[in-house]
Design an enzyme around this catalytic site. Structure first.
Site, mmCIF file in Angstrom:
data_model
loop_
_atom_site.group_PDB
_atom_site.id
_atom_site.type_symbol
_atom_site.label_atom_id
_atom_site.label_comp_id
_atom_site.label_asym_id
_atom_site.label_seq_id
_atom_site.Cartn_x
_atom_site.Cartn_y
_atom_site.Cartn_z
ATOM 1 N N SER A 582 -8.969 8.813 -4.606
ATOM 2 C CA SER A 582 -8.485 7.464 -4.808
ATOM 3 C C SER A 582 -9.618 6.600 -5.336
ATOM 4 C CB SER A 582 -7.880 6.912 -3.516
ATOM 5 O OG SER A 582 -7.171 5.741 -3.768
ATOM 6 N N HIS A 697 0.513 9.769 -2.158
ATOM 7 C CA HIS A 697 -0.901 9.542 -2.438
ATOM 8 C C HIS A 697 -1.797 10.585 -1.782
ATOM 9 C CE1 HIS A 697 -4.234 7.338 -3.945
ATOM 10 N NE2 HIS A 697 -4.659 6.907 -2.766
#
Length: 726
Positions: A582, A697
C-alpha cells in the site's frame, strides 16, 4: 455495542488495515475525458489508462496473461510447494488463539480454517473459553451462507447493541462480496441464528452505521448522486427508524463533497443515555466531532482540536489524544502526543470547553498507541523505543496517576478486548521470536495471567533479535530491528529481507510471524523491520516530519537502513531484498527508481505508483494531506520527482520486481501496479506480476489465497537473493 464508538474515523482506518490506506467507492475516472487527460501526460493518456478499467476486457486479458506467466515460473520452482505447505499449515492450524469479544458471559469469535474457508461466527461461554478446548456453538456459517445466496461473502464484522442489562441484543453483520471495502449490513438475531425478517438491511456501499437505540440507526452511505465525497466516502448522515424505508430516513448532518467523509458516532454513558453524533473528516488528519442533542435541531461541535482523537469516557472524564500542539484559552499549553481529558457533564451542560487536565505526556522516545476503557478500569498502551507497555490510568484530586502493568517481556502488547460494559480485559503479547499469548488483566487485583498461548510454529534455536540505528541523510537516527542467526557471519552473504511502511502514523512493532519464520528465517535469511519516519513509533511529530514536500525524508531513512546493513556487512546488494504494501508499496516503487543498485529483489504489494493521478483513482483524494495534491503546482512539482510510474527509466539497470495486487481492491486501485508493470514489459525488462481476482486490499480473501500469495513472494525472494534460481 461499545459505549464509545466512532465508526470509520479516517485516522483510525489507517491503523486498522493490515496494508494501510483508505477506502473509496469506484468512480468513473477510467473514462478519459478532456479534464482527466489534461491532468496526465500525453504518454499516459495514449497508452496506459485502459489498464485503469478494473473489469475491462483488455485489462483483464493482460492480467490473466501476466498471472499465467508468473505462476508458471514461480510455481514450477521446487521450493514453492514447500513454502505453500508451510504457510497453509500455519494459517489453517487449529493452534491459533481464537480472539473474541465478550458479551454477557459469552465470547464471540470469527474462525477460518481449511474446512471453513469463509469462516464461522461462533461463541462459547466465558468459562469454557478459558479451557484448552472450548465448546463452540456456531452462530453463522459463512461458507453455507455464500453457497445458499450465490455470493462470495467475506465477513467484515458485527456491531451489536443492547439497550439495557439482560435485554436482547440487536446485531448488524457487515458482508463484503469478494473482500471489497464496500459492504452490505444486515440485521441478525443471535438467539434464532437467522437474519431478522423485516430488519435493517443496507445496500452495498462504503458506509458507516451506529446504533442510536434498539430501533434507530445513524447511517452514512451513498444516498445517490451528489452524496459521496471526491474520495468516494459518504458525507450525509441520516437517522433511520426500524420499519421505515431507508429513503425516508431524516437527515441529521451534512458535510461537503470536498471532505474526506462524514460518519456516525455515538457514546453510551453509564446511566444508559446514548449521545448521538457524527465525525466530519475534512482531511485525512483533521476532523470535527459533533453532538446531536435529543429533541433539538442542529449540531454542537466538540471543543477539541482538529488534529485530535477521542479515546473514550472514564469516570465521567472524556479522554482524547492530541496530534498537534494546543493552547486552549486560559488553560495552559499541551503538546502533540499528549493524552488529555475534561469532565463530560460540564461540557454537556455548558456546551463550552471545561478545564482540561493532562493525563499522560510521552517522552521523546514514547508514543500513545491506544486507550481501553472497561467497567472499572482504564488502560493506556504506549510504545517506548518501539517496545510495548501498558499503564493503568486513574484520576485523582492531584491529577492522573499511571501504574505499570506487568508484561511477559519486551515485545509488542496490544489491548485485544475491552468494553465499558464488561469487566473482562484481554491483552495480547508477542515479539519476533515469541508466539502470541492472550493475557487476562484482573481489574480488581491488577494481576496478569495467561489464558492461552501458542506453541512455537518455527524453530527459533540459534536466532537472535537486535535493534540498531541508521543515520539518515539529515542526521536523524532511524531505528530498525533485525532477526538473524546468532552465528551469522558479517561477510555480506546473508539473504536479507527489509520491510518498511512509513506513512499515516502507522507504527511497525515487533510481531511473531510463523510464515515468515518458516519460509525465511529457518531457511537462513535475516529479516529487518525499519521504523522510518512517517510512522507513529515516536508520536505525531515522527509522522508529520515526512508529510507532503518533506516525504523524501522517509525515503532517505529507508535507504539509510539499507546502506547500514551493507556497511555492517550483514548483507550486500546482491543479497538484499525489500518489501512493502500500500503506502509501503509506494515506498518500494520509489526505491526501485532512487536506488536500484541497493537491492536485488523488490516486492511491491497493492501499491500506489502513479502519484500524478492517485487523487483521481478510488480513495486517492482522501490522501492529499499525506502526499500533497497534484493539482497544486508546488506539491505537484515534488510528486513529479518521486512518482514511480513517471520516473521509470528503461535505460536503468533495475532489479527484477514482483508486483502483487488485487482486482477487488477498492481501496488502492490495481491500475497503479498494472501500469508500472506494463512499462517494464514495454521496455523488455523482466518482472513478475500476480493479481488476485478476489481479496480486497489484503490481496487475499481466505487462508488458501493468503498462503498462495506468501509462497509466491518467498519463492521469488529465494530465487533472487540466494544466488540459486531454483
Amino acid at each position: 455495542m461499545r459505549s464509545f464508538m466512532v465508526l470509520s474515523s479516517l485516522a483510525r482506518l489507517a491503523s486498522l488495515a493490515v496494508l494501510a490506506a483508505c477506502t473509496s467507492t469506484p468512480v468513473p475516472e477510467t473514462q478519459v475525458t478532456a479534464d482527466t487527460a489534461a491532468k496526465t501526460t500525453p504518454f499516459e493518456a495514449a497508452s496506459h489508462l485502459w489498464l485503469e478499467e478494473v473489469e475491462g476486457a483488455d485489462a483483464l486479458a493482460w492480467v490473466t496473461a501476466q498471472n499465467a506467466r508468473t505462476l508458471g515460473e514461480l510455481e514450477a520452482d521446487p521450493r514453492y510447494a514447500g513454502f505453500e505447505a508451510a504457510a497453509l499449515q500455519v494459517l489453517n492450524s487449529s493452534e491459533r488463539i481464537p480472539y473474541g469479544s465478550v458479551r454477557d458471559g459469552y465470547v464471540y469469535n470469527f474462525w477460518q480454517d481449511e474446512v471453513n474457508v469463509r469462516g464461522l461466527w461462533r461463541r462459547t461461554t466465558a468459562a469454557s473459553y478459558r479451557t484448552q478446548a472450548p465448546a463452540w456453538e456456531t452462530i453463522l456459517d459463512f461458507d453455507k451462507l455464500a453457497a445458499d445466496e450465490g455470493k462470495n461473502w467475506v465477513f467484515k464484522g458485527a456491531d451489536c447493541f443492547r439497550p439495557e442489562a439482560g435485554a436482547k441484543y440487536s446485531c448488524l453483520l457487515s458482508l463484503s462480496d469478494g473482500g471489497k471495502d464496500a459492504v452490505v449490513n444486515r440485521e441478525f438475531d443471535i438467539d434464532t441464528k437467522s437474519f431478522v425478517d423485516g430488519g435493517f438491511v443496507t445496500a452495498e456501499a462504503k458506509q458507516g452505521l451506529a446504533w442510536a437505540g434498539a430501533d434507530t440507526l445513524l447511517i452514512a452511505t451513498d444516498w445517490g448522486a451528489g452524496t459521496v465525497t471526491e474520495s468516494g466516502y459518504p458525507f450525509v448522515v441520516k437517522r433511520w427508524t426500524r420499519g421505515a424505508p431507508p429513503e425516508s430516513a431524516a437527515e441529521v448532518i451534512r458535510g461537503k463533497m470536498t471532505d474526506v467523509g462524514v460518519w456516525p458516532m455515538v457514546m453510551k454513558l453509564d446511566d444508559g443515555r446514548v449521545l448521538q453524533g457524527a465525525v466530519q473528516a475534512e482531511t485525512f488528519f483533521t476532523s470535527k466531532y459533533f453532538w446531536l442533542p435529543d429533541g433539538e435541531e442542529g449540531a454542537v461541535q466538540w471543543p477539541i482540536p482538529l488534529k485530535s482523537s477521542p479515546k473514550g469516557i472514564y469516570k465521567g472524564q472524556f479522554l482524547f489524544s492530541l496530534e498537534q500542539d494546543w493552547t486552549p484559552e486560559g488553560l495552559g499549553a499541551f503538546k502533540a502526543g499528549d493524552l488529555v481529558a475534561f469532565e463530560l457533564e460540564a461540557f454537556l451542560s455548558t456546551r463550552t470547553l471545561p478545564s482540561v487536565s493532562l493525563v499522560f505526556r510521552p517522552t521523546e522516545t514514547q508514543a500513545v498507541d491506544g486507550v481501553a476503557v472497561a467497567k472499572g478500569a482504564a488502560l493506556l498502551a504506549i510504545s517506548d523505543n518501539v517496545v510495548g507497555k501498558v499503564l493503568r490510568l486513574e484520576p485523582s484530586a492531584n491529577g492522573w496517576t499511571t501504574t505499570p502493568v506487568d508484561l511477559p517481556g519486551a515485545g509488542q502488547v496490544s489491548i485485544a478486548f475491552s468494553d465499558e460494559e464488561e469487566t473482562a480485559v484481554f491483552l495480547n503479547y508477542e515479539d519476533f521470536l515469541t508466539p502470541s499469548s492472550l493475557l487476562d488483566y484482573d481489574i480488581a487485583t491488577g494481576a496478569v495471567t495467561t489464558i492461552k498461548s501458542l506453541p512455537a510454529k518455527f524453530d527459533t534455536a540459534g536466532l537472535k533479535v537486535g535493534q540498531f540505528f541508521a543515520t539518515s541523510k539529515d542526521g536523524t537516527k532511524v531505528p530498525y530491528f533485525i532477526i538473524h542467526r546468532a552465528d551469522m557471519k558479517l561477510d555480506g552473504t546473508t539473504p536479507t529481507l527489509l520491510y518498511g511502511y512509513g506513512g499515516f502514523q502507522v507504527s511497525m512493532t515487533p510481531a511473531y510471524s510463523a510464515v515468515m519464520g518458516r519460509n525465511w528465517l529457518v531457511q537462513g535469511g535475516a529479516y529487518v523491520m525499519a521504523n522510518i519516519r512517517g510512522g507513529g513509533e515516536f508520536g505525531p511529530n515522527w509522522h508529520q516530519a515526512g508529510l507532503k514536500l518533506n516525504r523524501q525524508r522517509i525515503y532517505d531513512d529507508f535507504i539509510a537502513v539499507g546502506e547500514d546493513l551493507v556497511t555492517r556487512k550483514v548483507t550486500a546488494p546482491e543479497h538484499l531484498g525489500i518489501m512493502g504494501g500500500s503506502n509501503g508499496g509506494l515506498l518500494m516503487g520509489v526505491m526501485l527508481n532512487q536506488r536500484p543498485d541497493l537491492w536485488r529483489a523488490v516486492v511491491v504489494q497493492v501499491p500506489l505508483l502513479d502519484m500524478l493521478r492517485y487523487h483521481l483513482l478510488l480513495a486517492g483524494a482522501s490522501w492529499v494531506d499525506e502526499y500533497g495534491s497534484p493539482d497544486l503546482p508546488e506539491e505537484r512539482a515534488f510528486l513529479e520527482t518521486i512518482s514511480p510510474y513517471q520516473n521509470f527509466d528503461p535505460s536503468k539497470d533495475y532489479p527484477v520486481p514482483f508486483f502483487v495486487t488485487s482486482t477487488k481492491d477498492d481501496r488502492v486501485h490495481p491500475g497503479h501496479a498494472r501500469k508500472l508493470a506494463k512499462r517494464f514489459e514495454e521496455a523488455g525488462l523482466p518482472f513478475y506480476y500476480f493479481e488476485n481476482m478476489d481479496g480486497g486490499h489484503a490481496a487475499a480473501a481466505d487462508q488458501t489465497a493468503r498462503a498462495k500469495r506468501s509462497a509466491l513472494e518467498y519463492t521469488y525472494l529465494a530465487r533472487q537473493l540466494t544466488g540459486r534460481p531454483d
